[in-house]
Design a protein around this motif. Sequence first.
Motif, PDB file in Angstrom:
ATOM      1  N   MET A 105       0.839  -1.216   0.000  1.00  0.00           N
ATOM      2  CA  MET A 105       0.000   0.000   0.000  1.00  0.00           C
ATOM      3  C   MET A 105       0.861   1.248   0.000  1.00  0.00           C
ATOM      4  N   GLU A 106       1.865   1.188   0.907  1.00  0.00           N
ATOM      5  CA  GLU A 106       2.755   2.335   0.989  1.00  0.00           C
ATOM      6  C   GLU A 106       3.567   2.495  -0.291  1.00  0.00           C
ATOM      7  N   MET A 107       3.985   1.338  -0.834  1.00  0.00           N
ATOM      8  CA  MET A 107       4.757   1.334  -2.068  1.00  0.00           C
ATOM      9  C   MET A 107       3.973   2.019  -3.182  1.00  0.00           C
ATOM     10  N   ASP A 108       2.689   1.635  -3.264  1.00  0.00           N
ATOM     11  CA  ASP A 108       1.815   2.207  -4.284  1.00  0.00           C
ATOM     12  C   ASP A 108       1.774   3.729  -4.163  1.00  0.00           C
ATOM     13  N   LEU A 109       1.631   4.138  -2.910  1.00  0.00           N
ATOM     14  CA  LEU A 109       1.532   5.574  -2.645  1.00  0.00           C
ATOM     15  C   LEU A 109       2.804   6.276  -3.107  1.00  0.00           C
ATOM     16  N   ASN A 110       3.932   5.637  -2.740  1.00  0.00           N
ATOM     17  CA  ASN A 110       5.231   6.190  -3.141  1.00  0.00           C
ATOM     18  C   ASN A 110       5.332   6.340  -4.646  1.00  0.00           C
ATOM     19  N   ALA A 111       4.917   5.271  -5.339  1.00  0.00           N
ATOM     20  CA  ALA A 111       5.004   5.281  -6.800  1.00  0.00           C
ATOM     21  C   ALA A 111       4.139   6.395  -7.372  1.00  0.00           C
ATOM     22  N   GLN A 112       2.968   6.537  -6.768  1.00  0.00           N
ATOM     23  CA  GLN A 112       2.053   7.595  -7.242  1.00  0.00           C
ATOM     24  C   GLN A 112       2.673   8.981  -7.045  1.00  0.00           C
ATOM     25  N   VAL A 113       3.243   9.141  -5.847  1.00  0.00           N
ATOM     26  CA  VAL A 113       3.854  10.439  -5.548  1.00  0.00           C
ATOM     27  C   VAL A 113       4.967  10.726  -6.547  1.00  0.00           C
ATOM     28  N   LYS A 114       5.783   9.665  -6.810  1.00  0.00           N
ATOM     29  CA  LYS A 114       6.896   9.838  -7.744  1.00  0.00           C
ATOM     30  C   LYS A 114       6.396  10.214  -9.129  1.00  0.00           C
ATOM     31  N   LYS A 115       5.340   9.526  -9.548  1.00  0.00           N
ATOM     32  CA  LYS A 115       4.801   9.786 -10.877  1.00  0.00           C
ATOM     33  C   LYS A 115       4.283  11.218 -10.980  1.00  0.00           C
ATOM     34  N   ALA A 116       3.582  11.607  -9.927  1.00  0.00           N
ATOM     35  CA  ALA A 116       3.040  12.975  -9.906  1.00  0.00           C
ATOM     36  C   ALA A 116       4.180  13.981  -9.975  1.00  0.00           C
ATOM     37  N   GLY A 117       5.260  13.687  -9.210  1.00  0.00           N
ATOM     38  CA  GLY A 117       6.424  14.573  -9.199  1.00  0.00           C
ATOM     39  C   GLY A 117       7.044  14.690 -10.575  1.00  0.00           C
ATOM     40  N   PHE A 118       7.117  13.520 -11.282  1.00  0.00           N
ATOM     41  CA  PHE A 118       7.727  13.519 -12.602  1.00  0.00           C
ATOM     42  C   PHE A 118       6.905  14.344 -13.581  1.00  0.00           C
TER      43      PHE A 118
END
Lengths: 490, 490
Positions: free
Chosen positions: B1-14
């Motif tokens: 769950m946390e991983m997913d969130l991280n990935a989302q945050v990263k994608k948004a940042g990119f």
Amino acid sequence: MEMDLNAQVKKAGFLQRLKDFPSQLKDGVIKRIKNVHKLGKDDPRRIIHSIKVGLSLTLVSMLYYVRPLYNSFGVSGMWAILTVVVVSEFTVGGTLSKALNRGFATLVAGALGVGAVHVARLCGHKGEPIVLGILVFSLGAAATFSRFFPRIKQRYDYGALIFILTFSMVAVSGYRTDEILVIAYQRLSTILIGGTICILVSIFVFPVWAGEDLHKMVANNVTKLANSLEGFENEYFTSSEKTSKETNSCVREYKSILSSKSTEDTLANLARWEPGHGRFRLRHPWTKYLKIAGLVRQCAIHFEILNGYVLSDTKAPQDFISKIQEPCSIMSREAGEALKAIAKSIKTMSRYNVCVSTHIKNSKNAIENLRLALKLSFPDTQKDLLEIIPGVTMVSTLIDIVNNVEKISEAVEEFSVLAHFKETLDPKLSPELGQHQLLHKGTVKPVLEGDNEEEYNNSPHVVIAVHDEQPPTVSENKVMGADKTTADVV
Amino acid sequence: MEMDLNAQVKKAGFLQRLKDFPSQLKDGVIKRIKNVHKLGKDDPRRIIHSIKVGLSLTLVSMLYYVRPLYNSFGVSGMWAILTVVVVSEFTVGGTLSKALNRGFATLVAGALGVGAVHVARLCGHKGEPIVLGILVFSLGAAATFSRFFPRIKQRYDYGALIFILTFSMVAVSGYRTDEILVIAYQRLSTILIGGTICILVSIFVFPVWAGEDLHKMVANNVTKLANSLEGFENEYFTSSEKTSKETNSCVREYKSILSSKSTEDTLANLARWEPGHGRFRLRHPWTKYLKIAGLVRQCAIHFEILNGYVLSDTKAPQDFISKIQEPCSIMSREAGEALKAIAKSIKTMSRYNVCVSTHIKNSKNAIENLRLALKLSFPDTQKDLLEIIPGVTMVSTLIDIVNNVEKISEAVEEFSVLAHFKETLDPKLSPELGQHQLLHKGTVKPVLEGDNEEEYNNSPHVVIAVHDEQPPTVSENKVMGADKTTADVV
């Protein structure tokens, strides 16, 4: 009559000078030879560098002497000679920086120049020189302006110069020749040959590394500070009977640090071009040396002030000096020891954190004791506050120096992590540590009403000993005048 | 769950970064343009210099573009281009030094090279390259070594480089051609053409004189000292309520002086190549500027120490400061005025000896008053000698600065004779002189037991007025807080 005498004197003087001429000539020649000898002896690498340049020149001459080489490069061989002469610098960094700048700038400018000639030819025979002229003018002016940017000036100044040179030459001579590509190829290859010869000779024949010079220079400057501190202690606190000229050179060692900034900047700049060598990796933190060097210079500035008090005739009264002598001596001695340990740490690229911090701690304790001594000595100085001003100022400067030494030690510690200094946990490697467990130990002299020196020395001493956590192994009480090498802090 | 969130945050940042890219690019370009603009605005002569180089290049290109010129010089024209690019320096002195070094070295080395080729030819076809090789090696090494001599390095470094270059080229290429004299003539003449174009453009198109720069720099450095003194007074003695950041820049003006040595040395070195210009004769005593500059730097070193007290948190107690404030203010103000007069004297090349010495005298009188104030204030400070140490040290540094200012004024006076400064006997030219006839005048505050500031200000003032020989024209007694521009010395 007087005129006659004058004339005779003049004639005799002239004859004397004529007679002296051969010996004077001999003296002059001997002096020159001694000068050359001294210059070579001061740094034998200078002689080696001169021979290296001669060697590179001889090697590159082969492009002319050897028939097959001359057949393929022709008169373009002179570009190789030019490159060798201009690129051969004293340090590896200098040679690499110039060779790479030259090679890269020639490549880019040559390509642009060939392009410019092709574009200009599209404008017909009459338009060609106009277009070329405009291009040469604008690119020349722009590249010249770029040399004013600090960052470009620092690292790519020579490249910008060669860019202007090559572009102008290719663009202008392209107007008169159709073999421009052949000429460009020949020039580029001869420049590469010249540059390669220089780089190889520079790196493999007794190399002089700018980085190593910088490293040694910073370490030596720290040692100079330590020597100046030691010299100061000797000179300020010894009675004026001794001739102070003997120790002069030692106290004034810090002077050269005041004007070493430009050399350090240049060396740091060149060191960044150098590959890993000896103890230094490729990405050694060269710029960090400048931070340490800046702090060392800051410390040297305080020495300049301190030196004023050593030289000044208006010293504080003798009884005041003798009161502050002990803590001041310990302060400067311990700070000097700390500096020596820092210098050793840089030189050997190993960590002596414990040793350095112990010395600094001792020095700071001495400051506290000094404050105490000043407080106690107060009733005595009631009448002559004005007279003790130079002494108080000297003490204050000394305290500033101790604080500066601490800053230097912090900077070096930070640096030691980045530069991967070796750990020296083995206590055998720092034997001087043992004796410094004893932090405070020594004598506090109660202040007497009389200023008499004799009375003062015969007075009873109160012995204070403060130890750092564990009990001391040495327990005999040392009185003033005893062995100075142990850390007896008043 | 946390991983997913991280990935989302990263994608948004990119995505955000991608979105921001055009505006970031725009910002970057604008920043660059602003940089260029600032560089040109700081010193518009940089833009002019760039245009001058472009102009010289265009002029020298004519050797190729114009048929009759090309017919007589051929490809040797490129030596003219090379000369223009390498010789064009920012200052007239720099251009002259390089052009003369290049011209002279080419002439000597060319002649020697032709001689060497003739000698080598006597040794037969096989011996020729060996003899030439030995000559190139030994002369190249010797000339390289000569570049280590400080005197040669300072003035003839470029000449030595060109000597090696030309000699090697002539000697080596002489092996392959019989037209060596023709080539030597063509090269020398094109180098002369290139050098002449550079010198003419440098001198007659908006010239930049190294000598004038040096002159202005030294005068400005003196002004900077004056400003720093003024800033110090404001910053140290004003209450901490005011934000000290406003005046910061002023106090820190001296900083640049600490590192200006190499620039001054270079300018003085180049100035000696320049012909007489403007207010400067041919044999203007350029090296004397370095002496003044050295004293100014010495003074700046004291400022560095003084600055430590301004920045330090451990100031002397307020009541002590208020006691020394008046004489210290006068000291620094008068010394500052003296420095301003010295700077004006250098700038206008006129003598203001009387004005300068009056200010210095006032400043020295203030020192005496300060001593008096310290003596009087003694009983008050009985308990806190330790606390006033920073204050006493500050005062001592200030006194050192005043002594330094006196040394500077002496050096400038000596210099003014050598440099034929104008006499300014007309009192109208120095109107500020009149009001300084009043040497000592002001209030001495008797020291009170209480430290209270209010009590202190309400206490009676003893007015002392000491006049220099003639009686004063102004006679009203000024009290503290009155107009500060008159010389009321406590």
